[in-house]
Write an enzyme that holds these catalytic residues in place. Structure first.
Site, PDB file in Angstrom:
ATOM      1  N   LYS A   1      -3.174   5.046  -2.503  1.00  0.00           N
ATOM      2  CA  LYS A   1      -4.131   5.831  -1.742  1.00  0.00           C
ATOM      3  C   LYS A   1      -4.599   6.988  -2.614  1.00  0.00           C
ATOM      4  O   LYS A   1      -3.774   7.635  -3.265  1.00  0.00           O
ATOM      5  CB  LYS A   1      -3.468   6.365  -0.471  1.00  0.00           C
ATOM      6  CG  LYS A   1      -3.132   5.275   0.541  1.00  0.00           C
ATOM      7  CD  LYS A   1      -4.401   4.692   1.146  1.00  0.00           C
ATOM      8  CE  LYS A   1      -4.065   3.790   2.328  1.00  0.00           C
ATOM      9  NZ  LYS A   1      -5.290   3.237   2.940  1.00  0.00           N
TER      10      LYS A   1
ATOM     11  N   ASP B   1      -7.343   2.946  -2.908  1.00  0.00           N
ATOM     12  CA  ASP B   1      -8.043   2.968  -1.613  1.00  0.00           C
ATOM     13  C   ASP B   1      -8.334   4.420  -1.246  1.00  0.00           C
ATOM     14  O   ASP B   1      -7.415   5.230  -1.105  1.00  0.00           O
ATOM     15  CB  ASP B   1      -7.161   2.315  -0.536  1.00  0.00           C
ATOM     16  CG  ASP B   1      -7.853   2.208   0.822  1.00  0.00           C
ATOM     17  OD1 ASP B   1      -9.023   2.630   0.942  1.00  0.00           O
ATOM     18  OD2 ASP B   1      -7.213   1.698   1.777  1.00  0.00           O
TER      19      ASP B   1
ATOM     20  N   GLY C   1      -3.881  -4.014   6.276  1.00  0.00           N
ATOM     21  CA  GLY C   1      -2.811  -3.712   7.225  1.00  0.00           C
ATOM     22  C   GLY C   1      -3.078  -2.406   7.941  1.00  0.00           C
ATOM     23  O   GLY C   1      -3.871  -1.580   7.481  1.00  0.00           O
TER      24      GLY C   1
ATOM     25  N   ASP D   1     -13.599  -1.962   3.400  1.00  0.00           N
ATOM     26  CA  ASP D   1     -12.671  -2.032   4.531  1.00  0.00           C
ATOM     27  C   ASP D   1     -13.424  -1.510   5.762  1.00  0.00           C
ATOM     28  O   ASP D   1     -14.047  -2.291   6.498  1.00  0.00           O
ATOM     29  CB  ASP D   1     -11.412  -1.195   4.196  1.00  0.00           C
ATOM     30  CG  ASP D   1     -10.419  -1.032   5.334  1.00  0.00           C
ATOM     31  OD1 ASP D   1     -10.690  -1.466   6.458  1.00  0.00           O
ATOM     32  OD2 ASP D   1      -9.337  -0.437   5.108  1.00  0.00           O
TER      33      ASP D   1
ATOM     34  N   LYS E   1      -1.209  -0.955  -4.286  1.00  0.00           N
ATOM     35  CA  LYS E   1      -2.399  -0.206  -3.863  1.00  0.00           C
ATOM     36  C   LYS E   1      -2.003   1.253  -3.697  1.00  0.00           C
ATOM     37  O   LYS E   1      -1.019   1.561  -3.022  1.00  0.00           O
ATOM     38  CB  LYS E   1      -2.915  -0.790  -2.539  1.00  0.00           C
ATOM     39  CG  LYS E   1      -3.931   0.064  -1.802  1.00  0.00           C
ATOM     40  CD  LYS E   1      -4.621  -0.757  -0.739  1.00  0.00           C
ATOM     41  CE  LYS E   1      -4.744  -0.016   0.579  1.00  0.00           C
ATOM     42  NZ  LYS E   1      -5.360  -0.841   1.632  1.00  0.00           N
TER      43      LYS E   1
ATOM     44  N   GLU F   1     -11.178   0.415  -3.092  1.00  0.00           N
ATOM     45  CA  GLU F   1     -11.442   0.104  -1.686  1.00  0.00           C
ATOM     46  C   GLU F   1     -12.090   1.301  -0.993  1.00  0.00           C
ATOM     47  O   GLU F   1     -11.609   2.426  -1.092  1.00  0.00           O
ATOM     48  CB  GLU F   1     -10.099  -0.251  -1.021  1.00  0.00           C
ATOM     49  CG  GLU F   1     -10.187  -0.615   0.455  1.00  0.00           C
ATOM     50  CD  GLU F   1      -8.813  -1.016   1.026  1.00  0.00           C
ATOM     51  OE1 GLU F   1      -7.882  -1.257   0.251  1.00  0.00           O
ATOM     52  OE2 GLU F   1      -8.703  -1.058   2.258  1.00  0.00           O
TER      53      GLU F   1
ATOM     54  N   LYS G   1      -9.422  -6.991   8.226  1.00  0.00           N
ATOM     55  CA  LYS G   1      -8.397  -6.573   9.182  1.00  0.00           C
ATOM     56  C   LYS G   1      -8.795  -7.172  10.517  1.00  0.00           C
ATOM     57  O   LYS G   1      -9.920  -6.933  10.992  1.00  0.00           O
ATOM     58  CB  LYS G   1      -8.343  -5.047   9.298  1.00  0.00           C
ATOM     59  CG  LYS G   1      -7.718  -4.347   8.102  1.00  0.00           C
ATOM     60  CD  LYS G   1      -7.677  -2.844   8.281  1.00  0.00           C
ATOM     61  CE  LYS G   1      -7.107  -2.180   7.040  1.00  0.00           C
ATOM     62  NZ  LYS G   1      -7.322  -0.706   7.056  1.00  0.00           N
TER      63      LYS G   1
ATOM     64  N   SER H   1       0.857  -1.181   0.000  1.00  0.00           N
ATOM     65  CA  SER H   1       0.000   0.000   0.000  1.00  0.00           C
ATOM     66  C   SER H   1       0.893   1.231   0.000  1.00  0.00           C
ATOM     67  O   SER H   1       1.747   1.374   0.876  1.00  0.00           O
ATOM     68  CB  SER H   1      -0.893  -0.038   1.249  1.00  0.00           C
ATOM     69  OG  SER H   1      -1.641   1.148   1.344  1.00  0.00           O
TER      70      SER H   1
END
Ligand code: OSB
Ligand code: MG
Length: 368
Positions: free
Chosen positions: A164, A189, A291, A239, A162, A214, A263, A136
């Protein structure tokens, strides 16, 4: 088993580099560890994944400490426990506070596996010997810096990237990254940075062949996500919105997502994480392990749960060196060719380095 002694340890660990999401920047982690020792001297370790600020969810490290001290430790200490699945039952009358519950439940799972002399992976029913992992990557100051970062991690072998995103750092950035990495599995995400009126804008994501988007919408929503998913080709992965197998059932029934990020801390522990895994498997919905910038202890728990069969997509469990100059476990978590070998030795399968623990320690409290 009977837990005779519990230590709460509070550590301060500097991240190698700040990590920026749509909700803010994390520069260092204050890590709350639970060390549980039973009447025969066996030990188990758990980690709270709560942050210092209530921006990802409502929990914080200090609030977790309070919940553990006031309610959760008294419910466990000197009580007979036959199996770690019983821990979440003991907590069932205490609402929410899922990360605090997970921290102590994780310690009991490790303790149990250590007593049985089997790996945490095996005690959970995991079968995989190796797990595939992705990475990520936070929001950067420039697209050029981001491209260099992606290039670095792709060449290290991570199985998916991934990114952000947030309003103002989304479609243009994804277009550039996709242009330079045409064949790399990429996902985005948003950590709840958008709302349904952004639907037209979010449809732009369909251009970039993303494996998923996400948590685009609110952390407490599954209704608008269903509307968005019906209008988007890119699969939605939830998530923040998923806290239990019941949440997963409702989201899947409504069509709010096609993939779930599990998670352990967010869902209250390994027992509930496994339930969600099993339910999703029965519904043909793939899952992967998210994570929370964990220390080696939380990382080890993530590796163990990821060894279950329906964790079919690479998770966010990167190697220790991606986060820390020095991790608190030995050996550190190593990623080679995008794979982590699942430990087969007892418990979490890593040794806690007491000296490092001391180096990072802010305070410790003993309960007995
Ligand atoms: O939403 O998955 C998230 C980090 C902090 C808070 C939330 C998230 C993340 C990550 C990083 O994506 C995962 C990791 O590398 O541990
Ligand atoms: Mg996320």
């Amino acid at each position: 088993m009977k837990v005779a002694q519990i230590f709460l340890h509070l550590l301060q660990m500097e991240l190698k580099a700040p990590f920026t999401t749509s909700f803010g920047t994390i520069r260092h982690r204050t890590i709350l560890l639970v060390e549980a020792i039973d009447s025969d001297g066996a030990v188990g370790w758990g980690e709270s994944v709560a942050f210092q600020t209530p921006l990802y969810n409502e929990e914080t490290v200090k609030a977790n400490w309070y919940m553990l001290e006031e309610f959760l430790i008294p419910a466990i200490l000197n009580q007979e426990i036959n199996h770690p699945d019983e821990v979440s039952q003991r907590f069932s009358s205490i609402r929410k506070n899922l990360m605090a519950k997970s921290a102590i439940e994780g310690a009991i799972w490790d303790l149990y596996a250590n007593r049985e002399g089997i790996s945490l992976s095996k005690s959970l029913g995991g079968t995989k010997k190796q797990i595939e992992v992705g990475i990520s990557i936070g929001i950067h100051d420039s697209v050029l810096e981001l491209l260099q970062s992606v290039d670095h991690y792709v060449s290290e072998g991570y199985r998916r990237i991934k990114l952000k995103i947030k309003p103002g750092w989304d479609l243009d950035v994804l277009r550039e990254v996709r242009k330079h990495f045409p064949d790399t599995p990429i996902m985005a995400d948003a950590n709840s940075a958008y709302s349904l009126p952004d639907l037209h804008h979010l449809k732009g994501l369909d251009e970039y062949n993303l494996t998923m988007i996400e948590q685009p919408l609110a952390s407490d929503d599954i209704i608008d996500h269903a509307t968005l998913q019906a209008n988007l080709n890119t699969p939605i992965c939830l998530d923040e919105s998923i806290h239990s197998v019941e949440d997963a059932r409702k989201a899947i029934e409504l069509g709010s997502c096609k993939i779930i990020n599990i998670k352990i801390g967010r869902v209250g522990g390994l027992t509930e994480a496994r339930r969600i895994h099993d339910y999703c498997m029965s519904m043909g919905v793939p899952v992967w392990c998210g994570g929370m910038l964990e220390s080696g202890i939380g990382r080890a728990h993530n590796i163990a749960i990821t060894s279950l069969d329906n964790f079919t997509m690479p998770g966010d469990t990167a190697g220790s060196s991606r986060y820390w100059y020095q991790d608190i476990i030995e050996p550190e978590v190593e990623v080679s060719n995008g794979l982590i070998t699942v430990p087969s030795t007892a418990g979490i399968g890593y040794t806690v380095n007491r000296q490092r623990l001391k180096d990072f320690m802010l305070m410790t409290k003993t309960f007995r």
